[in-house]
Design an enzyme around this catalytic site. Structure first.
Site, PDB file in Angstrom:
ATOM      1  N   ASP A   1      11.734  -8.575 -18.429  1.00  0.00           N
ATOM      2  CA  ASP A   1      10.729  -8.235 -17.427  1.00  0.00           C
ATOM      3  C   ASP A   1      11.418  -8.070 -16.078  1.00  0.00           C
ATOM      4  O   ASP A   1      12.512  -8.588 -15.858  1.00  0.00           O
ATOM      5  CB  ASP A   1       9.651  -9.318 -17.340  1.00  0.00           C
ATOM      6  CG  ASP A   1       8.299  -8.746 -16.916  1.00  0.00           C
ATOM      7  OD1 ASP A   1       8.265  -7.586 -16.457  1.00  0.00           O
ATOM      8  OD2 ASP A   1       7.279  -9.457 -17.038  1.00  0.00           O
ATOM      9  N   ASP A   2      10.749  -7.360 -15.170  1.00  0.00           N
ATOM     10  CA  ASP A   2      11.349  -7.164 -13.845  1.00  0.00           C
ATOM     11  C   ASP A   2      11.364  -8.454 -13.042  1.00  0.00           C
ATOM     12  O   ASP A   2      12.288  -8.730 -12.277  1.00  0.00           O
ATOM     13  CB  ASP A   2      10.601  -6.070 -13.076  1.00  0.00           C
ATOM     14  CG  ASP A   2       9.114  -6.340 -12.985  1.00  0.00           C
ATOM     15  OD1 ASP A   2       8.692  -7.111 -12.102  1.00  0.00           O
ATOM     16  OD2 ASP A   2       8.369  -5.779 -13.807  1.00  0.00           O
TER      17      ASP A   2
ATOM     18  N   ASN B   1       0.989   0.065   5.893  1.00  0.00           N
ATOM     19  CA  ASN B   1       1.508  -0.655   4.734  1.00  0.00           C
ATOM     20  C   ASN B   1       2.292  -1.850   5.244  1.00  0.00           C
ATOM     21  O   ASN B   1       3.240  -1.688   6.017  1.00  0.00           O
ATOM     22  CB  ASN B   1       2.414   0.252   3.901  1.00  0.00           C
ATOM     23  CG  ASN B   1       3.161  -0.519   2.819  1.00  0.00           C
ATOM     24  OD1 ASN B   1       2.633  -1.470   2.245  1.00  0.00           O
ATOM     25  ND2 ASN B   1       4.387  -0.111   2.550  1.00  0.00           N
ATOM     26  N   GLY B   2       1.932  -3.055   4.829  1.00  0.00           N
ATOM     27  CA  GLY B   2       2.655  -4.245   5.252  1.00  0.00           C
ATOM     28  C   GLY B   2       1.712  -5.354   5.656  1.00  0.00           C
ATOM     29  O   GLY B   2       0.540  -5.373   5.272  1.00  0.00           O
TER      30      GLY B   2
ATOM     31  N   TYR C   1      10.371  -4.101  -8.335  1.00  0.00           N
ATOM     32  CA  TYR C   1       9.098  -3.858  -9.003  1.00  0.00           C
ATOM     33  C   TYR C   1       8.287  -2.714  -8.415  1.00  0.00           C
ATOM     34  O   TYR C   1       7.825  -1.842  -9.138  1.00  0.00           O
ATOM     35  CB  TYR C   1       8.256  -5.132  -8.975  1.00  0.00           C
ATOM     36  CG  TYR C   1       6.844  -4.973  -9.509  1.00  0.00           C
ATOM     37  CD1 TYR C   1       6.603  -4.950 -10.884  1.00  0.00           C
ATOM     38  CD2 TYR C   1       5.760  -4.834  -8.653  1.00  0.00           C
ATOM     39  CE1 TYR C   1       5.318  -4.798 -11.385  1.00  0.00           C
ATOM     40  CE2 TYR C   1       4.466  -4.684  -9.146  1.00  0.00           C
ATOM     41  CZ  TYR C   1       4.249  -4.669 -10.507  1.00  0.00           C
ATOM     42  OH  TYR C   1       2.979  -4.513 -10.996  1.00  0.00           O
TER      43      TYR C   1
ATOM     44  N   THR D   1       8.414  -1.232 -15.572  1.00  0.00           N
ATOM     45  CA  THR D   1       9.471  -1.329 -14.571  1.00  0.00           C
ATOM     46  C   THR D   1      10.743  -1.995 -15.069  1.00  0.00           C
ATOM     47  O   THR D   1      11.755  -1.963 -14.375  1.00  0.00           O
ATOM     48  CB  THR D   1       8.958  -2.083 -13.328  1.00  0.00           C
ATOM     49  OG1 THR D   1       8.221  -3.241 -13.755  1.00  0.00           O
ATOM     50  CG2 THR D   1       8.071  -1.207 -12.485  1.00  0.00           C
TER      51      THR D   1
ATOM     52  N   CYS E   1       0.839  -1.182   0.000  1.00  0.00           N
ATOM     53  CA  CYS E   1       0.000   0.000   0.000  1.00  0.00           C
ATOM     54  C   CYS E   1       0.878   1.237   0.000  1.00  0.00           C
ATOM     55  O   CYS E   1       2.091   1.165   0.198  1.00  0.00           O
ATOM     56  CB  CYS E   1      -0.922   0.015   1.217  1.00  0.00           C
ATOM     57  SG  CYS E   1      -1.979  -1.447   1.377  1.00  0.00           S
TER      58      CYS E   1
ATOM     59  N   GLY F   1      -1.108   0.915  -4.866  1.00  0.00           N
ATOM     60  CA  GLY F   1      -2.411   0.367  -4.521  1.00  0.00           C
ATOM     61  C   GLY F   1      -3.515   1.059  -5.295  1.00  0.00           C
ATOM     62  O   GLY F   1      -3.622   2.285  -5.258  1.00  0.00           O
TER      63      GLY F   1
END
Length: 489
Positions: free
Chosen positions: A363-364, A101-102, A255, A301, A2, A28
């Site tokens: 790609d990442d 966040n987490g 990412y 990314t 988030c 998010g």
């Protein structure tokens, strides 16, 4: 994953919080919310949807106050409905709003403790509401409302909570309280801005939010640190957790974070460039006589890594896919059906860059594999003679348990598969992954003080430890089938 922002300003901060959230929208896209403190009144607005859709002029006009926090939600397991939109609010003690966040890994044990010992009820399935009530209980135990009391309350949270978390909160009568888990898994940065009226402060998930609002980046919030900022602009900070191994999440650099952000004093942009250099060097070691004609990134990314790979390999870099800017990040979409449909809506190949060429797609990372499978086929359909695929990250073989909703282990394409088997599944002619030591070195080169990372999704080493039965519980929550059943119900 988030995005969170907290600001203490000299005037109403709602507009700045809104702008900060738009910068963090990539973290998010499921729900958003803002809470502000207006004297002894807390004002809150939140809803499902993008930031631009949740807040209209009327809602913004009601969010008065010089202290506030904001959140944009990425739907991890158990936090997918409107009731789980953040910030959360509890009125005792004092009135507290919190955004997180987490992910906590001892949520169920804490939930029971909060009910049985703290005499508090949890009304949602979100671990953020559990975290809020633990903080509220610890603050109530202090019998005073001072910065020192808030820091002691955060110390109590650190003793009880286990996992990765970065938090911003508003405590009525006190100000802004922010803190970060003892391992520093989830990012949080502190900034300030000086005015004639006094100093203003901000804490946010990424420094890019500070840049857009004109704040100067001061430093990262330290692992286990509590920061209290009063409405008068007084800042109090103290590391109040027991010493622990600093282990920032390396997937932020792979990412999640914006390339224009600084995390742990490391430029995300430069770290991704170094990932490309190291992966290009690996290709030269394995295939010095490679037949690659063109390096093409899978936007967005992987661009930094792909450009450096083309330089190392001595081949052309080309943009081969056009991205629809109005489709969200497929990784954080709720449900495999939505992710599969979104790939075709999101990317369209330029046949001119593929026709009769040996292309190296970059790609990442590769998580579930279904997106990569479709993109490889798109390259073939566009006329590529051969399609090679490079991942700037190692194989994702284990779930992430600290706030990134990587799926149940059986849904990870690299779980229990060899590189050859993954290559066959994806349908590419050659598959090459970054080595973990090279990935970590790419980030560490920007800050030699970083001795450890949370690389658990690659190596299965979880810095917090894991209780028996935990993976079985998260699999029951995180699988796409489990999510589908929750949406139906």
């Amino acid at each position: 994953m988030c995005g969170i922002v907290g600001i203490v300003g000299n005037q109403n901060v709602a507009g700045q919080l809104y702008d900060g959230l738009t910068v963090l929208q990539h973290r998010g896209q499921d729900a958003a919310g803002i809470a502000t403190a207006d004297g002894n009144r807390l004002r809150l607005h939140k809803d499902n949807g993008l930031v631009r859709d949740v807040f209209n002029p009327k809602a913004m006009s009601l969010l008065e106050g010089r202290v506030g926090i904001a959140h944009c939600r990425y739907p991890t397991a158990g936090a997918e409905g409107l009731d789980e939109a953040q910030p959360f609010y509890v009125n005792s003690p004092y009135g507290i709003a919190l955004a997180h966040n987490g992910n906590l890994i001892n949520t169920e044990a804490l939930r029971q403790d909060v009910f049985a010992q703290d005499r508090r009820n949890i009304n949602t399935d979100s671990d953020s509401e559990v975290l809020l009530n633990v903080f509220a209980h610890e603050l109530g135990r202090q019998r005073s409302l001072t910065p020192e009391a808030a820091i002691r309350a955060v110390a109590g949270v650190h003793r009880r909570a286990k996992g990765g978390y970065a938090v911003v909160s508003v405590v009525l009568g006190l100000g802004l309280v922010a803190f970060r888990d003892p391992h520093g898994i989830r990012p949080l940065v502190l900034g300030k801005r000086d005015h004639n009226e006094g100093t203003e402060y901000i804490v946010a998930s990424e420094s890019a939010a500070l840049d857009i609002l004109g704040f100067q980046r001061v430093r990262d919030v330290q692992p286990g640190e509590a920061i209290v900022i009063t409405p008068r602009g007084e800042l109090f900070a103290e590391v109040c957790a027991e010493p622990a191994q600093r282990a920032p999440c390396i997937f932020e650099f792979v990412y999640f974070a914006r390339p224009d952000s600084m995390i742990e004093n490391v430029s995300v942009h430069k770290a991704r460039m170094r990932m490309g250099v190291k992966l290009g060097e690996k290709i030269l070691r394995l295939r010095p006589d490679h037949d690659i004609d063109t390096v093409i990134p899978i936007p967005d990314t992987s661009r930094d890594a792909a450009l450096e790979m083309s330089n190392v390999l001595g081949v052309k870099y080309r943009e081969g896919f056009i991205k629809n800017r109005y489709v969200g990040r497929t990784f954080i979409m709720p449900g495999q059906g939505e992710r599969v449909k979104s790939v075709r809506r999101k990317l369209n190949p330029i046949p001119l860059e593929f026709r009769n060429r040996v292309v190296l797609l970059v790609d990442d990372s590769i998580v579930r594999g279904t997106t990569s499978q479709q993109i490889v086929q798109m390259a073939r359909d566009a006329g590529a003679r051969k399609v090679y695929l490079a991942s700037a990250a190692p194989p994702v073989r284990f779930p992430n348990i600290y706030g990134i909703d990587m799926p149940a282990v059986d849904e990870l394409v690299a779980h229990d598969r060899s590189i050859e088997q993954i290559q066959e599944f994806l349908g590419c002619d050659w598959l090459i992954y970054q080595d973990l030591e090279d990935l970590e070195a790419s980030v560490r080169e920007g800050n030699l003080d970083l001795n450890c990372f949370d690389s658990s999704c690659f190596d299965g080493n979880y810095v917090t430890g894991i209780e028996p039965g935990y993976f079985e519980r998260i699999e029951a929550l995180r699988s796409d089938e489990a999510k589908r059943k929750r949406r139906v119900s």
